[in-house]
Design a protein around this motif. Structure first.
Motif, mmCIF file in Angstrom:
data_model
loop_
_atom_site.group_PDB
_atom_site.id
_atom_site.type_symbol
_atom_site.label_atom_id
_atom_site.label_comp_id
_atom_site.label_asym_id
_atom_site.label_seq_id
_atom_site.Cartn_x
_atom_site.Cartn_y
_atom_site.Cartn_z
ATOM 1 N N PHE A 139 48.215 43.451 19.107
ATOM 2 C CA PHE A 139 47.480 42.188 19.061
ATOM 3 C C PHE A 139 46.530 42.063 20.258
ATOM 4 C CE2 PHE A 139 47.172 37.838 20.676
ATOM 5 C CZ PHE A 139 46.521 37.231 19.614
ATOM 6 N N VAL A 140 47.034 42.394 21.448
ATOM 7 C CA VAL A 140 46.214 42.298 22.656
ATOM 8 C C VAL A 140 44.993 43.200 22.539
ATOM 9 C CG1 VAL A 140 46.150 42.793 25.136
ATOM 10 C CG2 VAL A 140 48.115 41.586 24.156
ATOM 11 N N GLU A 141 45.170 44.399 22.016
ATOM 12 C CA GLU A 141 44.049 45.322 21.866
ATOM 13 C C GLU A 141 43.015 44.790 20.874
ATOM 14 O OE1 GLU A 141 43.578 48.200 23.767
ATOM 15 O OE2 GLU A 141 45.175 47.105 24.806
ATOM 16 N N LYS A 142 43.465 44.158 19.794
ATOM 17 C CA LYS A 142 42.537 43.609 18.798
ATOM 18 C C LYS A 142 41.732 42.443 19.365
ATOM 19 C CE LYS A 142 45.098 44.965 14.639
ATOM 20 N NZ LYS A 142 45.902 44.492 13.486
ATOM 21 N N THR A 143 42.372 41.602 20.171
ATOM 22 C CA THR A 143 41.630 40.464 20.732
ATOM 23 C C THR A 143 40.581 40.935 21.743
ATOM 24 O OG1 THR A 143 43.382 40.122 22.397
ATOM 25 C CG2 THR A 143 43.490 38.810 20.380
ATOM 26 N N LYS A 144 40.833 42.037 22.408
ATOM 27 C CA LYS A 144 39.831 42.593 23.326
ATOM 28 C C LYS A 144 38.581 43.005 22.554
ATOM 29 C CE LYS A 144 43.005 44.381 26.863
ATOM 30 N NZ LYS A 144 43.559 45.612 27.486
ATOM 31 N N GLU A 145 38.768 43.505 21.331
ATOM 32 C CA GLU A 145 37.632 43.946 20.520
ATOM 33 C C GLU A 145 36.701 42.788 20.168
ATOM 34 O OE1 GLU A 145 39.280 45.887 17.125
ATOM 35 O OE2 GLU A 145 40.166 47.531 18.286
ATOM 36 N N ARG A 146 37.232 41.563 20.129
ATOM 37 C CA ARG A 146 36.390 40.412 19.816
ATOM 38 C C ARG A 146 35.931 39.685 21.075
ATOM 39 N NH1 ARG A 146 39.751 36.300 16.207
ATOM 40 N NH2 ARG A 146 38.105 34.863 16.850
ATOM 41 N N GLY A 147 36.144 40.311 22.240
ATOM 42 C CA GLY A 147 35.618 39.780 23.489
ATOM 43 C C GLY A 147 36.487 38.759 24.173
ATOM 44 N N LEU A 148 37.737 38.610 23.728
ATOM 45 C CA LEU A 148 38.641 37.643 24.333
ATOM 46 C C LEU A 148 39.786 38.368 25.039
ATOM 47 C CD1 LEU A 148 38.986 34.972 21.496
ATOM 48 C CD2 LEU A 148 37.592 34.805 23.563
ATOM 49 N N ILE A 208 61.856 30.370 38.986
ATOM 50 C CA ILE A 208 60.942 31.322 39.618
ATOM 51 C C ILE A 208 59.707 31.426 38.732
ATOM 52 C CG2 ILE A 208 60.595 33.712 40.346
ATOM 53 C CD1 ILE A 208 63.538 33.855 41.058
ATOM 54 N N ASP A 209 58.540 31.262 39.341
ATOM 55 C CA ASP A 209 57.263 31.299 38.627
ATOM 56 C C ASP A 209 56.517 32.584 38.973
ATOM 57 O OD1 ASP A 209 58.067 28.755 37.960
ATOM 58 O OD2 ASP A 209 56.674 27.752 39.326
ATOM 59 N N PHE A 210 55.738 33.078 38.012
ATOM 60 C CA PHE A 210 55.076 34.366 38.188
ATOM 61 C C PHE A 210 53.559 34.248 38.146
ATOM 62 C CE2 PHE A 210 59.288 35.283 36.737
ATOM 63 C CZ PHE A 210 59.667 36.353 37.533
ATOM 64 N N LYS A 211 52.904 35.117 38.895
ATOM 65 C CA LYS A 211 51.457 35.195 38.851
ATOM 66 C C LYS A 211 51.014 35.644 37.464
ATOM 67 C CE LYS A 211 50.727 36.232 43.763
ATOM 68 N NZ LYS A 211 50.186 37.189 44.750
ATOM 69 N N SER A 212 49.812 35.224 37.092
ATOM 70 C CA SER A 212 49.280 35.566 35.776
ATOM 71 C C SER A 212 49.035 37.067 35.657
ATOM 72 C CB SER A 212 47.979 34.808 35.516
ATOM 73 O OG SER A 212 48.213 33.421 35.438
ATOM 74 N N SER A 213 49.257 37.574 34.457
ATOM 75 C CA SER A 213 48.963 38.977 34.154
ATOM 76 C C SER A 213 48.610 39.057 32.678
ATOM 77 C CB SER A 213 50.167 39.863 34.477
ATOM 78 O OG SER A 213 51.312 39.436 33.764
ATOM 79 N N ASP A 214 48.236 40.231 32.215
ATOM 80 C CA ASP A 214 47.927 40.362 30.798
ATOM 81 C C ASP A 214 49.203 40.110 29.988
ATOM 82 O OD1 ASP A 214 49.125 43.127 29.706
ATOM 83 O OD2 ASP A 214 48.485 43.402 31.785
ATOM 84 N N PRO A 215 49.079 39.725 28.718
ATOM 85 C CA PRO A 215 50.256 39.329 27.929
ATOM 86 C C PRO A 215 51.334 40.397 27.844
ATOM 87 C CG PRO A 215 48.250 38.661 26.803
ATOM 88 C CD PRO A 215 47.823 39.512 27.961
ATOM 89 N N PHE A 216 50.924 41.639 27.690
ATOM 90 C CA PHE A 216 51.869 42.744 27.550
ATOM 91 C C PHE A 216 52.696 42.911 28.824
ATOM 92 C CE2 PHE A 216 52.564 47.466 26.977
ATOM 93 C CZ PHE A 216 53.363 47.344 25.857
ATOM 94 N N ALA A 259 53.114 40.599 31.129
ATOM 95 C CA ALA A 259 53.902 39.381 31.321
ATOM 96 C C ALA A 259 55.227 39.446 30.567
ATOM 97 C CB ALA A 259 53.100 38.165 30.881
ATOM 98 N N ALA A 260 55.197 39.965 29.339
ATOM 99 C CA ALA A 260 56.429 40.077 28.549
ATOM 100 C C ALA A 260 57.374 41.113 29.156
ATOM 101 C CB ALA A 260 56.090 40.431 27.103
ATOM 102 N N ASP A 261 56.835 42.267 29.554
ATOM 103 C CA ASP A 261 57.661 43.279 30.236
ATOM 104 C C ASP A 261 58.286 42.696 31.502
ATOM 105 O OD1 ASP A 261 57.322 45.338 28.429
ATOM 106 O OD2 ASP A 261 55.865 46.445 29.637
ATOM 107 N N ASN A 262 57.484 41.932 32.248
ATOM 108 C CA ASN A 262 57.978 41.357 33.502
ATOM 109 C C ASN A 262 59.125 40.375 33.263
ATOM 110 O OD1 ASN A 262 56.147 42.852 34.946
ATOM 111 N ND2 ASN A 262 54.758 41.150 35.374
ATOM 112 N N LEU A 263 59.048 39.620 32.167
ATOM 113 C CA LEU A 263 60.139 38.697 31.845
ATOM 114 C C LEU A 263 61.432 39.456 31.556
ATOM 115 C CD1 LEU A 263 58.539 35.873 29.692
ATOM 116 C CD2 LEU A 263 59.899 35.568 31.754
ATOM 117 N N GLN A 264 61.320 40.575 30.846
ATOM 118 C CA GLN A 264 62.507 41.386 30.575
ATOM 119 C C GLN A 264 63.072 41.963 31.882
ATOM 120 O OE1 GLN A 264 63.292 40.262 27.799
ATOM 121 N NE2 GLN A 264 63.342 42.004 26.391
#
Length: 403
Positions: free
Chosen positions: A98-107, A179-187, A189-194
């Motif tokens: 999903f993240v890769e597809k949204t990059k293709e549309r400029g987001l 505990i709050d985390f600095k922003s990162s790409d979605p992928f 961020a999910a790995d970091n939560l695990q």
């Protein structure tokens, strides 16, 4: 390194692990390491044969709490079938695609998470109790806050693993921490939560404590997982203004439209619904600039402006949770959904006249599952096999909880 742990997640986000020796690492990359999919409820009925975990080389990380001599390292893994194709129930891969597809549309998206957890004492046999580690309150100091040293050890351990906490403090509940985390790409961020969950559980046990991420482990404030989203079109943050951009409004409207349909995934336990509507956890499908009781908040910020979704809790699979939130927002953009008026008041104390036209989130997991099963949005978002295994096994979890 002397020992390698291969981490992977089932459909519910439960972290599993297979350990191998360094001599097997080449085989792991080339062929994968097999496991019995039928023995894991989150994979049950998915496959008639073994599945294979294949390490993601970019996620190599030393586990700092293990011995320095004979170090143990960890990889996150993708999940493959015997013929080498990606397994459709690999929720990590679903988010990645999903993240890769949204990059293709400029987001592009940046995700920042705020995760709450409780620390409980253990009894003389080392078994968890329901006795909180302390009786401090929001942002209290030591010595009243007895979790300060544990949080510091958690944060320092995470930093050694390349995960960067932004802040930490005692939360409102007795023994509750955030505990709050600095922003990162979605992928990431999910790995970091695990990674975060593994570290919290490990450091808590090291200190003779038990960590709980349950949404409502006992009466009082529940554990939330607030998900902050920033949207970038090129270098421009679509939230970066006192006046929210049209696309950002469409995005928020999309998340609001599909919020109830997402609840089975963002709030997948029976006790998730005991949390909602109490202690600033949202009950209504609404948004605001400031009020903490809203489902979505778009706070004025001196830093990176963002949208904050306040309904999810830590029992959610972070890969599916983040994916579905972002997909709902993208649907809002594609459908040019209009954003209704903000509710800049505490809806938990509002009059019946104010609330009569405000939609509520599901009241129970049974309601959430019923809504999700009839959701065309979810049917288009996830493979039929993923939905089937999720609903079949989440029902079992519910029945066990009632028992």
């Amino acid at each position: 390194m002397r020992y390698i742990k291969l981490f992977f997640s089932d459909v519910f986000g439960n972290i599993k692990s297979i350990s191998i020796q360094p001599s097997e690492l080449e085989r792991a990359f080339l062929e994968g390491i097999p496991f019995d999919a039928g023995a894991i409820p989150g994979f049950l009925n998915f496959a008639q044969s073994d599945l294979f975990v294949v390490p993601d080389a970019s996620t190599l990380c030393v586990l700092p709490w293990r011995p320095q001599s004979g170090r143990v390292v960890r990889f996150f893994c993708s999940i493959h079938r015997a013929d080498g194709t990606i397994f459709e129930g690999d929720t990590r891969k679903i988010l990645f695609d999903f993240v890769e597809k949204t990059k293709e549309r400029g987001l592009e998206f940046q995700i920042g998470t705020e995760c709450e957890f409780y620390l409980f004492k253990r009894d003389e046999n080392g078994e968890p109790t329901h006795i909180p580690h302390d009786y401090a309150g929001y942002c209290d100091l030591a010595p009243r806050d007895r979790g300060e040293n544990v949080r510091r050890e958690i944060c320092l351990t995470l930093e050694q693993m390349g995960v960067h906490p932004e802040s930490s403090h005692h939360e409102s509940g007795a023994g509750q921490n955030e505990i709050d985390f600095k922003s990162s790409d979605p992928f990431t961020a999910a790995d970091n939560l695990q990674t975060f969950k593994v570290v919290v559980n490990t450091i808590a046990a090291k200190n003779g404590l038990f960590a709980s991420f349950l949404p409502k482990p006992f009466a009082g404030a529940g554990n939330g997982l607030h998900v902050n989203v920033s949207i970038f079109e090129g270098a421009k943050n679509l939230f970066e203004s006192n006046e929210i951009s049209k696309k950002a409004e469409n995005f928020i409207a999309g998340v609001l439209k599909y919020a109830s349909e997402l609840c089975a995934f963002t709030n997948p336990l029976p006790s998730s619904y005991s949390r909602l509507g109490e202690f600033e956890a949202p009950r209504f499908v609404s948004w605001s600039r400031q009020n903490q009781s809203q489902l979505i908040r778009v706070p004025f910020s001196r830093g990176e402006t963002r949208m904050e979704l306040r309904s999810p809790d830590p029992s959610a699979n972070p890969y599916l949770c983040i994916y579905l939130i972002l997909l709902a927002g993208i649907k809002g953009i594609d459908e040019s959904l209009s954003l209704g008026a903000a509710h800049d008041l505490d809806l938990q104390k509002a009059s019946a006249a104010v609330l009569q036209n405000v939609q509520k989130l599901p009241h129970s997991l049974v309601d959430a599952i019923s809504i999700a099963k009839n959701s065309d949005f979810l049917k288009n978002a996830l493979p039929k096999s993923v939905l089937s295994i999720f609903f079949d096994n989440i029902r079992q979890d519910f029945e066990w909880g009632e028992f």
